[in-house]
Design an enzyme around this catalytic site. Sequence first.
Site, PDB file in Angstrom:
ATOM      1  N   GLU A 188      75.857 -39.512  39.297  1.00 25.24           N
ATOM      2  CA  GLU A 188      76.200 -39.777  38.068  1.00 25.24           C
ATOM      3  C   GLU A 188      77.829 -41.277  37.703  1.00 25.24           C
ATOM      4  O   GLU A 188      78.573 -40.393  38.249  1.00 25.24           O
ATOM      5  CB  GLU A 188      75.972 -38.551  36.810  1.00 25.24           C
ATOM      6  N   HIS A 196      73.309 -38.631  28.835  1.00 21.59           N
ATOM      7  CA  HIS A 196      73.886 -38.188  27.190  1.00 21.59           C
ATOM      8  C   HIS A 196      75.029 -38.190  26.740  1.00 21.59           C
ATOM      9  O   HIS A 196      75.794 -38.596  27.591  1.00 21.59           O
ATOM     10  CB  HIS A 196      73.914 -36.047  28.118  1.00 21.59           C
ATOM     11  N   HIS A 217      78.235 -32.153  26.634  1.00 21.63           N
ATOM     12  CA  HIS A 217      77.303 -32.821  26.294  1.00 21.63           C
ATOM     13  C   HIS A 217      77.541 -32.898  24.897  1.00 21.63           C
ATOM     14  O   HIS A 217      77.369 -32.304  24.411  1.00 21.63           O
ATOM     15  CB  HIS A 217      76.237 -31.801  26.389  1.00 21.63           C
ATOM     16  N   HIS A 234      65.326 -34.430  34.240  1.00 17.32           N
ATOM     17  CA  HIS A 234      65.857 -34.219  33.277  1.00 17.32           C
ATOM     18  C   HIS A 234      66.007 -35.649  32.974  1.00 17.32           C
ATOM     19  O   HIS A 234      65.226 -36.902  32.903  1.00 17.32           O
ATOM     20  CB  HIS A 234      67.421 -33.631  33.848  1.00 17.32           C
ATOM     21  N   ASP A 291      82.333 -36.822  33.964  1.00 21.18           N
ATOM     22  CA  ASP A 291      81.742 -36.277  34.522  1.00 21.18           C
ATOM     23  C   ASP A 291      80.447 -37.201  35.552  1.00 21.18           C
ATOM     24  O   ASP A 291      80.279 -38.312  35.087  1.00 21.18           O
ATOM     25  CB  ASP A 291      80.340 -35.873  33.096  1.00 21.18           C
ATOM     26  N   GLU A 325      72.680 -41.234  34.942  1.00 18.23           N
ATOM     27  CA  GLU A 325      72.000 -39.787  36.231  1.00 18.23           C
ATOM     28  C   GLU A 325      71.273 -39.701  36.028  1.00 18.23           C
ATOM     29  O   GLU A 325      70.411 -38.912  36.420  1.00 18.23           O
ATOM     30  CB  GLU A 325      72.996 -38.413  35.744  1.00 18.23           C
ATOM     31  N   ASP A 327      78.355 -32.249  41.413  1.00 15.78           N
ATOM     32  CA  ASP A 327      79.225 -32.568  39.515  1.00 15.78           C
ATOM     33  C   ASP A 327      80.094 -31.630  39.444  1.00 15.78           C
ATOM     34  O   ASP A 327      80.262 -30.912  39.100  1.00 15.78           O
ATOM     35  CB  ASP A 327      77.217 -31.787  39.171  1.00 15.78           C
ATOM     36  N   HIS A 358      71.734 -26.642  37.852  1.00 15.38           N
ATOM     37  CA  HIS A 358      72.346 -25.664  37.573  1.00 15.38           C
ATOM     38  C   HIS A 358      73.123 -24.829  37.928  1.00 15.38           C
ATOM     39  O   HIS A 358      73.541 -23.471  37.733  1.00 15.38           O
ATOM     40  CB  HIS A 358      72.645 -25.455  35.538  1.00 15.38           C
ATOM     41  N   TYR A 382      64.615 -34.787  43.219  1.00 17.11           N
ATOM     42  CA  TYR A 382      64.428 -33.117  43.893  1.00 17.11           C
ATOM     43  C   TYR A 382      63.510 -32.967  44.048  1.00 17.11           C
ATOM     44  O   TYR A 382      62.439 -32.289  43.766  1.00 17.11           O
ATOM     45  CB  TYR A 382      65.576 -32.479  42.625  1.00 17.11           C
ATOM     46  N   ARG A 420      71.700 -36.949  43.111  1.00 17.56           N
ATOM     47  CA  ARG A 420      71.783 -36.980  42.094  1.00 17.56           C
ATOM     48  C   ARG A 420      73.254 -38.405  42.119  1.00 17.56           C
ATOM     49  O   ARG A 420      73.898 -38.008  42.335  1.00 17.56           O
ATOM     50  CB  ARG A 420      72.131 -35.991  40.412  1.00 17.56           C
ATOM     51  N   ASP A 445      90.470  -6.326  28.668  1.00 13.29           N
ATOM     52  CA  ASP A 445      91.475  -6.481  27.744  1.00 13.29           C
ATOM     53  C   ASP A 445      91.563  -7.410  28.732  1.00 13.29           C
ATOM     54  O   ASP A 445      92.738  -8.284  28.179  1.00 13.29           O
ATOM     55  CB  ASP A 445      92.103  -5.477  27.254  1.00 13.29           C
TER      56      ASP A 445
END
Length: 439
Positions: free
Chosen positions: A409, A355, A362, A351, A272, A385, A261, A244, A389, A407, A41
Amino acid sequence: MKLKPAQRQEHAARRAELMRRIGRNAVVIVPAAHEVIRARDTHYRFRQNSDFAYLTGFPEPEAIAVIAPGCGEGEYTLFVQPKDKEREIWDGRRAGPAGARKDFGADQAWNLDEFDTRLPQLLAGREVLHYTLGEFPSLDGRIASLLRHLREVSRRGAAAPTTVVALETTLHEMRLFKRPAEIELMRRAGQVSAQAHVRAMRATRPGKFEWQIAAEIHAEFEAHDMQPGYGSIVGGGDNACILHYVENDAKLKQGDLLLIDAGGELSGYTADITRTFPVGGKFSAEQKAVYEVVLEAQKAALRQMRPGVSAGKPHEAATRTLTEGMVDLGLLKGSVDKLIAQDKHRQFYMHGTGHWLGMDVHDVGRYKLQGRYRPFEPGMVMTVEPGLYIAPGSKGVNKKFWGIGIRIEDDVLITKTGHEILTSDVPKSVREIESLMAG
């Protein structure tokens, strides 16, 4: 909560532009988000549906907006949860129909349970219904039933819509181009998010856990009435090679890099940012070599960020620079052109380079028109970005590079003369990062 006068004017202007685009023979239905159960709940923190928020600014769940150009009773109607003293004790205050009119600018407002009885009048005489099927299945069925009923009785009165058009075909094109008020929110979100990244760099040292650094970031957001715009990624060492990664539970080690990130959301608009830096404050020779390649790739992509340039060009420029760097580092062997043509670079760069960014991390908006990348225009905001890797165990790669994930960005607004980096307050050169962490 209620909208300030400037906010009411802004949302009214958006609705007016949408009505101008769809014409007087059309009607729009857009629902609010539902609350989502987290466990038993308890609910997740409520976040409004972006399309609904863009047009209304109304913050409550379980509401429906109907926008009908030229409607004599009022072009903007809200159906909302009724006032309920008992439920408000448990769940928080509700505006109710009176508050929807007084505080949120609705021309007319009704209790939600009146939607089915009042919608036919709002649909009558309209030829086109702008509504996105599939996102709210229970509402889909109700609207389909009402349309069917209206068509059955249309011989005795005004005709019902015969065409249903996905709302995003018009609304998402509007959202792609940020208005001045939106740009100011995104600029501020970028500034605060940059402060959060700087705070994280200063707090990082060997022996701390990833979650402790995430807490520093989120504390900075909260201090400015913001919340994370998405699940923050705080990945040390090998974890930076997981795109991710959200566990954020590992201990940080001397000699590792930390990839963060994270972006804060302000009034529905998110930043971002990604930065990668050494846990111990100094890049190793191998880390620095890879980092410089990624930084040069970002610079190459940024040079393409200006009006008239194809939205696909930043990725092309970054991919070429990264592939050239991979060859120089010995990660790949062969002709750069052939490696790109054969997608060999995707072993280490899997990637895209950017974006759209806005109310969603996104964000909405088509990248291609008639099968070709659209040109950049002022008001668009895109991330830039690039990354590399090099996962542990990468075949044919010197072990000294294993586990390096980087990375970089930033959020970039296209202007009339070029671009503006909305997140420029957080350092990204090797010298700047090492100086900050040494201070």
